[in-house]
Design a protein around this motif. Structure first.
Motif, PDB file in Angstrom:
ATOM      1  N   VAL A   1       0.119  -1.576  -0.005  1.00 17.76           N
ATOM      2  CA  VAL A   1       0.336  -0.413   0.191  1.00 17.76           C
ATOM      3  C   VAL A   1       1.044   1.070  -0.499  1.00 17.76           C
ATOM      4  CG1 VAL A   1      -1.808   0.799   1.261  1.00 17.76           C
ATOM      5  CG2 VAL A   1      -1.879  -1.136   0.862  1.00 17.76           C
ATOM      6  N   ILE A   2       1.412   1.730   0.909  1.00 16.38           N
ATOM      7  CA  ILE A   2       2.236   2.738   1.336  1.00 16.38           C
ATOM      8  C   ILE A   2       3.746   2.889   0.234  1.00 16.38           C
ATOM      9  CG2 ILE A   2       3.956   3.947   2.315  1.00 16.38           C
ATOM     10  CD1 ILE A   2       2.194   3.343   5.295  1.00 16.38           C
ATOM     11  N   ARG A   3       4.599   1.178  -0.116  1.00 18.00           N
ATOM     12  CA  ARG A   3       5.429   1.528  -0.393  1.00 18.00           C
ATOM     13  C   ARG A   3       6.510   1.971  -0.107  1.00 18.00           C
ATOM     14  NH1 ARG A   3       3.447   0.620  -6.836  1.00 18.00           N
ATOM     15  NH2 ARG A   3       2.147  -1.542  -6.591  1.00 18.00           N
ATOM     16  N   GLN A   4       6.582   2.679   0.871  1.00 17.58           N
ATOM     17  CA  GLN A   4       8.041   2.717   1.467  1.00 17.58           C
ATOM     18  C   GLN A   4       8.100   1.665   2.183  1.00 17.58           C
ATOM     19  OE1 GLN A   4       8.294   6.192   0.214  1.00 17.58           O
ATOM     20  NE2 GLN A   4       6.928   6.397  -1.342  1.00 17.58           N
ATOM     21  N   PRO A   5       9.488   1.417   2.289  1.00 13.37           N
ATOM     22  CA  PRO A   5      10.413   0.340   2.890  1.00 13.37           C
ATOM     23  C   PRO A   5      10.984   1.292   4.592  1.00 13.37           C
ATOM     24  CG  PRO A   5      11.079   0.366   0.299  1.00 13.37           C
ATOM     25  CD  PRO A   5      10.714   1.464   0.761  1.00 13.37           C
TER      26      PRO A   5
ATOM     27  N   SER B   1       1.973   8.410  -1.739  1.00 14.75           N
ATOM     28  CA  SER B   1       2.911   7.545  -1.400  1.00 14.75           C
ATOM     29  C   SER B   1       3.186   6.216  -2.637  1.00 14.75           C
ATOM     30  CB  SER B   1       3.090   7.522   0.440  1.00 14.75           C
ATOM     31  OG  SER B   1       1.904   6.141  -0.014  1.00 14.75           O
ATOM     32  N   TYR B   2       2.441   6.127  -2.546  1.00 12.52           N
ATOM     33  CA  TYR B   2       2.073   5.107  -3.362  1.00 12.52           C
ATOM     34  C   TYR B   2       2.332   4.965  -4.948  1.00 12.52           C
ATOM     35  CZ  TYR B   2       0.208   0.813  -6.501  1.00 12.52           C
ATOM     36  OH  TYR B   2      -0.470  -0.600  -6.951  1.00 12.52           O
ATOM     37  N   TYR B   3       2.070   6.420  -5.356  1.00  8.35           N
ATOM     38  CA  TYR B   3       2.773   6.280  -6.655  1.00  8.35           C
ATOM     39  C   TYR B   3       3.815   8.043  -7.501  1.00  8.35           C
ATOM     40  CZ  TYR B   3      -1.690   5.106  -8.910  1.00  8.35           C
ATOM     41  OH  TYR B   3      -2.660   3.691  -9.019  1.00  8.35           O
ATOM     42  N   LYS B   4       4.286   8.285  -6.166  1.00  9.00           N
ATOM     43  CA  LYS B   4       5.267   9.368  -6.473  1.00  9.00           C
ATOM     44  C   LYS B   4       6.174   9.148  -5.009  1.00  9.00           C
ATOM     45  CE  LYS B   4       3.274  11.524 -10.030  1.00  9.00           C
ATOM     46  NZ  LYS B   4       3.875  11.428 -10.830  1.00  9.00           N
TER      47      LYS B   4
END
Length: 443
Positions: free
Chosen positions: A120-124, A258-261
């Motif tokens: 969802v967030i894609r920010q490790p 956060s998902y796309y950018k």
């Protein structure tokens, strides 16, 4: 009648003014913190911090369960019925429900943090912060709920102080202290959580004194509680749903960015959101005193008094927020440039957000008015539709237009739900909440 109106207006102006001053102090320290982080840590760290605040805001929706609004409505009724000695019981029952729900959310976060971060967030880097967010859930939920008690009792100074101002002040002090002494704090959000704990402890001390005074001043014979668990649940649940979708409307753009950018895009967009929020400071300040008055007028069936309070509050909001909005629109670029050159490119986002805030200002305190007049279910339904609109627009616009697309989506959804609520209130209560500077409030 005229004396009553004058007294009502004086109370509104006096309470609103005190709230405004305290809110301004809180916002000042909030912007100082934002400036400090963006200057010394950059847009990326500000983006991470913003994302953490967003996740925490969403995480406490369920634990709050709408108590921050429903307690104002419930206590307004207890005040009208002269049953102030039952307030402690209502607060304790609300606390138990909140803690139980908090534990459920904490378990869910622990189990699904990996999935949310990766899918969802894609920010490790957020995997570490999810642990910190879990620690903050219970104190943040209780802080939000307990501060609303002061609003219900019309102690607006304490309400505004504990709702946000003290957290911002303590957070800024911690930022300065840790930075100057070169102490490793592993991210600015950790300091925010420490600030929450400090403020909650202070709030509990004040709360004990306030409750003790209530029970000393007003002692009645023991009787069946007017608001048991079931009744509190029935009032609070739709308010929880409303606050859930209101928050999601405000924060879904952050999640989708956060998902796309990148976190830099989030940092730039969140800065425009913070600046646009400057126009709502008077709305919040006026709501602090107007909301319990809405409840009391409605419970006592004084629709004339309710209408007059709405009229005065909307006028105050319009006259004080419009100059701020104009300044933000005209000087969008230089104001954003104050936070760094990289922030200037977000000027169109700021303008789009200001347009929607103008509609919000002239509409008045429609959300709180709906919830204080037993129309929380209709309010909930309108916000659900607005959320769907916002979600679809974000999906369509963010991939191509980034934060500008997010601002358009957020702005249009805000305009929709404000206008929809204005129409519903006219049909249900018989008057318009709009403020027309040329004609006053329309009949």
């Amino acid at each position: 009648m005229t004396k009553h109106k004058d007294k009502n207006l004086i109370e509104l102006v006096k309470g609103g003014s005190v709230s405004l001053v305290i809110k301004l102090i809180g916002m000042l320290f909030g912007y100082l913190s934002m400036l400090f982080i963006t200057k010394y840590f950059g847009a990326e760290e500000w983006g991470i911090y913003s994302l953490c605040i967003t996740v925490l805001s969403v995480a406490i929706i369920f634990p709050k369960f709408g108590f921050d609004t429903s307690l104002v409505r419930i206590i307004a009724e207890l005040n009208v019925e002269n049953k102030q000695d039952q307030i402690l019981g209502v607060l304790l029952r609300s606390t138990l429900i909140s803690i139980a729900l908090s534990l459920v959310v904490i378990v869910a976060i622990t189990l699904f943090a990996d999935v949310v971060v990766s899918k969802v967030i894609r920010q490790p880097e957020m995997l570490y912060y999810f642990k910190i967010i879990s620690i903050a859930i219970i104190p943040m939920a209780l802080l939000t709920i307990y501060s609303s008690l002061f609003q219900a009792l019309k102690k607006t100074a304490f309400f505004m102080l504990f709702q946000a101002t003290l957290i911002n002040v303590v957070f800024f002090i911690l930022l300065i202290f840790y930075y100057n002494f070169e102490i490793d704090f592993s991210g600015t959000f950790n300091l925010y959580v420490i600030a929450v704990f400090i403020v909650l402890i202070s709030l509990i001390l004040f709360l004990v004194i306030t409750i003790k005074k209530l029970n000393t001043d007003k002692v009645t014979k023991r009787e069946k509680p007017s608001f048991g668990y079931l009744k509190i649940f029935k009032i609070s649940f739709p308010m929880m749903m409303s606050s859930s979708f209101a928050l999601l409307i405000g924060w879904v753009d952050i999640f989708m960015l956060s998902y796309y950018k990148t976190t830099t895009d989030i940092g730039i967009y969140n800065t425009t959101l913070k600046l646009a929020a400057l126009s709502t400071i008077t709305l919040m300040a006026v709501n602090a005193i107007a909301t319990p008055k809405f409840g009391e007028f409605y419970v006592s069936k004084n629709i004339a008094g309710l209408k007059e309070t709405v009229k005065n509050s909307t006028k105050m909001i319009f006259l004080t927020s419009t100059p701020i909005l104009l300044a933000l629109v005209v000087f969008a670029k230089p104001i954003l440039g104050f936070f760094g050159e990289e922030f200037k490119i977000g000027y169109l986002s700021l303008i789009y957000l200001c347009i929607s805030r103008f509609i919000n200002a002239i509409s008045g305190s429609v959300g709180y008015l709906m919830q204080m007049t037993d129309q929380q279910n209709q309010f909930q339904n309108v916000l659900i539709v607005a959320f769907v609109i916002n979600l679809i627009l974000n999906y369509l616009l963010i991939p191509k237009y980034s934060y500008e697309g997010a601002a358009i989506a957020s702005g249009l959804s805000m305009i929709f739900w404000n206008l929809a609520l204005v129409i519903i209130i006219k049909r249900k209560l018989g008057f318009w909440t709009f403020y027309n500077p040329l004609q006053n409030l329309r009949e």
